[in-house]
Design an enzyme around this catalytic site. Sequence first.
Site, PDB file in Angstrom:
ATOM      1  N   PRO A  53       0.805  -1.216   0.000  1.00 31.39           N
ATOM      2  CA  PRO A  53       0.000   0.000   0.000  1.00 31.39           C
ATOM      3  C   PRO A  53       0.846   1.279   0.000  1.00 31.39           C
ATOM      4  CG  PRO A  53       0.044  -0.947   2.197  1.00 31.39           C
ATOM      5  CD  PRO A  53       0.778  -1.909   1.303  1.00 31.39           C
ATOM      6  N   GLU A  54       0.247   2.364  -0.493  1.00 30.03           N
ATOM      7  CA  GLU A  54       0.912   3.653  -0.558  1.00 30.03           C
ATOM      8  C   GLU A  54       0.336   4.579   0.513  1.00 30.03           C
ATOM      9  OE1 GLU A  54       1.027   5.022  -4.659  1.00 30.03           O
ATOM     10  OE2 GLU A  54       1.074   2.944  -5.382  1.00 30.03           O
TER      11      GLU A  54
END
Length: 273
Positions: A2-3
């Site tokens: 995830p970012e």
Amino acid sequence: MPELPEVETVRRTLLSLVVGKTIERVKVHWPKIIQHPDVATFCERLKGQTIHNIGRRGKFLLFQLDDVVLVSHLRMEGRYIYEKEDAPFDQHTHIFFTFTDQTELRYRDVRKFGTMHLFNKGEELRVPPLSSIGVEPFDEQFTVAWLTDQLQRTKRTIKATLLDQTIIAGLGNIYVDEVLFRSSIHPERTATTLTIREIEALHEAIVQTIQEAIEKGGSTVRTYVNTQGKTGTFQTQLYVYGRANMPCRRCGNPISKTTVANRGTHYCKHCQT
């Protein structure tokens, strides 16, 4: 993945679940996740510690306890699960933080790429992995003038530059493709060739895209879910990422996919010249 938006969503979910909880014991089933200190010291230091807050720096979560800070990077597929102590778990669940109220925070990671570091409070920002992290899209320092200066310092492509976590923290492959589309910039453009008008558009796109993604709980394009098992919804608004050969939402021409900075890259040949 995830970012930044996904990690921020996880952080906000964890705040409502584990802040105020006191750790009774820690079990580690996959020692390589613990990067610092050694596993025995890691477990011993966390005993009796209460979670007071959870922060974020780029893609890292920062668990603020009594006198230590746990720095956690989810990498590709790491996720936290909050359960009762006696709830079943699978073979991909590797770290167990058992609280005094018989609940547990569990770390699950199919690919085992995630990392955890434990530091004395105040030390975490002065040493790796956080010491080299760049500014965030919502920092006061992140201005058009600052961004212009950074882009003039490199001969790399704009995509490679935006992926560099020592410059801007939190942007990954999904959101770099999206902000470049929104600002009509080709991903293979050399960073130094951007005009001031293009940099202004890029700056605005970065801030707006990340804010919108946070509001939608992030993007679930593969396996991402938050701590409560809920998927993000921003993927329904993606313009280019994951949409190879599909019609561009702006001009109708097919979205192209290539490789830039060793990453799969989505863009529109007509909108990003």
